[in-house]
Design an enzyme around this catalytic site. Structure first.
Site, PDB file in Angstrom:
ATOM      1  NE  ARG A  43      -3.658  -0.546   2.430  1.00 37.56           N
ATOM      2  CZ  ARG A  43      -4.755  -0.631   1.678  1.00 37.56           C
ATOM      3  NH1 ARG A  43      -4.931  -1.646   0.861  1.00 37.56           N
ATOM      4  NH2 ARG A  43      -5.676   0.302   1.751  1.00 37.56           N
ATOM      5  CB  CYS A  61      17.146  31.142   3.948  1.00 34.64           C
ATOM      6  SG  CYS A  61      16.292  30.875   2.394  1.00 34.64           S
ATOM      7  CG  ASN A  83      15.064  19.812  -8.729  1.00 33.46           C
ATOM      8  OD1 ASN A  83      14.366  19.353  -9.608  1.00 33.46           O
ATOM      9  ND2 ASN A  83      16.317  20.172  -8.923  1.00 33.46           N
ATOM     10  CB  ALA A 109      15.485  20.904  -3.322  1.00 34.03           C
ATOM     11  CG  HIS A 159      14.022  27.133  -5.262  1.00 33.94           C
ATOM     12  ND1 HIS A 159      14.248  26.450  -4.078  1.00 33.94           N
ATOM     13  CD2 HIS A 159      14.866  26.567  -6.162  1.00 33.94           C
ATOM     14  CE1 HIS A 159      15.177  25.534  -4.264  1.00 33.94           C
ATOM     15  NE2 HIS A 159      15.577  25.573  -5.519  1.00 33.94           N
ATOM     16  CG  HIS A 181      -4.245  21.259 -29.359  1.00 28.93           C
ATOM     17  ND1 HIS A 181      -3.444  20.179 -29.099  1.00 28.93           N
ATOM     18  CD2 HIS A 181      -3.491  22.098 -30.115  1.00 28.93           C
ATOM     19  CE1 HIS A 181      -2.278  20.337 -29.685  1.00 28.93           C
ATOM     20  NE2 HIS A 181      -2.274  21.505 -30.315  1.00 28.93           N
TER      21      HIS A 181
END
Lengths: 334, 334
Positions: free
Chosen positions: A23, A41, A154, A161, A167, A241
């Site tokens: 599962r 950061c 990512n 990442a 980001h 489309h």
């Protein structure tokens, strides 16, 4: 008995081998997304000096560039894979071909909030992220040296990442990558034979069949593909489309943002916030492939280890069928 | 300036982006190969009952099957991705194609020694492993449902190995995987134009140039490819044109074993025993591609994280140039 399935676009076969399968919780936390660094950061407001000078930012009030008080900020990647300046330097080296790495590598900082992931944001904020993608593509498209723009995300260390602050990235290339060419050529062959877009045909069949639908709204649908490389792989496609993401109209982004939010939250619920990648697949910049190529967004949770077999052949073993993935995702209580 | 390079066979472009690059030790132990389990090993002598019944074994003295005293033992994978029994069940599902997962999935246990890696073995023992590959291919080739046989090795957890006792795997497929088709089509186009094998042309140029040569002997050469997807990627190729690994003569295995040993030991020395994959690329079983396709062995140390960008495009960013990788490997003191 395992199932061998062929992707109708690129012709790639995958093994759906569910015998080892349990599962969803058994896939959970193979490599969970987690804080990578608690250091200062560079993507937080007030630290703007830690990034290269911004290319673009959305601010509720007009302000100087590189000041705080932005909602979305786009900066060059500090360690770019490609450089904007320079000539192409195309040359042959005996039987080999090379050129200079001319292009662009940008970072789209999606939020000032250090811990706010895309799945945590209100749809309106995600819509602004989509606008930022669009604005950067339209700007870079003016540079005729560039032939393809890839936008991807990512999320989490296991997905590549290196910074946890939410980001996306943009890489603009002077060539069209082979796997995009393969998708386009698959669609071109179908179109030449049938005068129909292959992805439109997929949508018609999948919407009628229903078993691989994760979510839908008036403009978009999220499916698990018939021959997925990875467990819980999802594709979000516009129902009407459209070859070029950047030509989307405002109302389309108003429908894309909530379905993207919805799908990420379903994935987080079923797989307990996995690391993931998403990749925007849109037409090359200056080729008229829009009649037969259909832009879409591919979402890939990072759950399995890709080993020698996959590298050697481009042939994937997937332990979960897309019908089962879709059911788990569809049934998730948000 | 990063370098954009095109693989001459499949047309895949890679970015060689060395600006973030340091020396090899900076790649070391991103995910080191290490013991995975100390539990009872099903690949150790005396534990033969823990595997499915053996398909083949090399024993110095005749003995019952599934007895100890073997040097190499081949068994079905306990969790096979494909099954030998059953019909093909090829069918269309609307616009999709599927078939049953008919094929074979075998494990080649390379040594009775639990801790002996391929790089630790004398060349003579590696030669026997190559003979085991050959014997299994020749046996499975009789099954006309099978169209391709892939032999590969995952060494170390980071490379996908789930058991640490040294082993390779064989997967026999009822289709030819797309990336093999891409290589073959690239070679076919070159051959049709020039009446020459593309890999033979590569060998001529690389042997004359010298900058990407890792090792060579009278029959084989190991190069780092011009447009490698991964840092320290290596290809071992026979110097004389040959399309089918399994048609190699005894003397060729006598030269292949020592160069494989040599290259693995160079990799272990430079990268401190990394996890790695190798994949044998040989011609499809029943198509006459041997005139223009050249079998080879690809060795890929598992050093970098493959992220969204690579999945999205098949376009790789490699932080080490193949000339630099080759120099480190060539200069390693064994």
């Amino acid at each position: 008995m395992p199932d061998l399935r062929r992707d109708p676009i690129v012709g790639r076969w995958v093994i759906i081998s569910t015998e080892r399968n349990g599962r969803p919780h058994e896939f959970v936390h193979l490599q969970p997304a987690r804080p990578i660094s608690t250091a200062l950061c560079p993507f937080c407001p007030g630290q703007e000096r830690l990034t290269p000078k911004e290319i673009m930012a959305y601010r509720p009030q007009p302000a100087e560039p590189n000041a705080p008080n932005w909602t979305i900020r786009v900066v060059p990647n500090k360690f770019p894979a490609l450089h904007v300046e320079g000539d192409m330097g195309r040359e042959g080296v005996g039987l080999y071909d090379r050129m200079n790495g001319v292009g662009a590598h940008e970072v789209i900082i999606e939020t000032p909030g250090h811990t706010e992931g895309l799945a945590d944001m209100p749809a309106k904020k995600i819509e602004d992220v989509l606008w930022a993608y669009r604005d950067r593509i339209i700007d870079l498209k003016k540079d005729l040296r560039l032939r393809y723009i890839l936008i991807f995300k990512n999320h989490g260390a296991a997905a590549g990442a290196t910074l946890e602050h939410s980001h996306s990235q943009l890489i603009a290339l002077p060539i069209v990558p082979t796997s995009v060419i393969n998708e386009i050529e698959g669609c071109r062959a179908h179109y030449e034979q049938k005068e129909r877009c292959m992805y439109c045909d997929i949508l018609r069949q999948d919407l009628s069949d229903g078993g691989r639908i994760v979510a839908e709204n008036p403009e978009f649908v999220c499916v698990t593909p018939f021959a997925p490389r990875f467990p819980f792989e999802m594709w979000i496609l516009p129902k009407r489309h459209a070859g070029y993401f950047e030509e989307s109209q405002k109302t389309q982004f108003e429908f894309l943002a909530p379905i993207l939010s919805d799908c990420l939250r379903r994935m987080d619920k079923v797989l307990a916030r996995p690391a993931y990648n998403f990749i925007l697949h849109s037409s090359p910049l200056h080729e008229r492939t829009g009649d037969f190529y259909h832009w879409h967004l591919e979402i890939i949770p990072k759950l399995t280890q890709v080993a020698g077999f996959e590298w050697g052949t481009g042939f994937y073993i997937n332990p979960v069928s897309p019908e089962e993935s879709a059911k788990y995702l569809r049934d998730a209580e948000l």
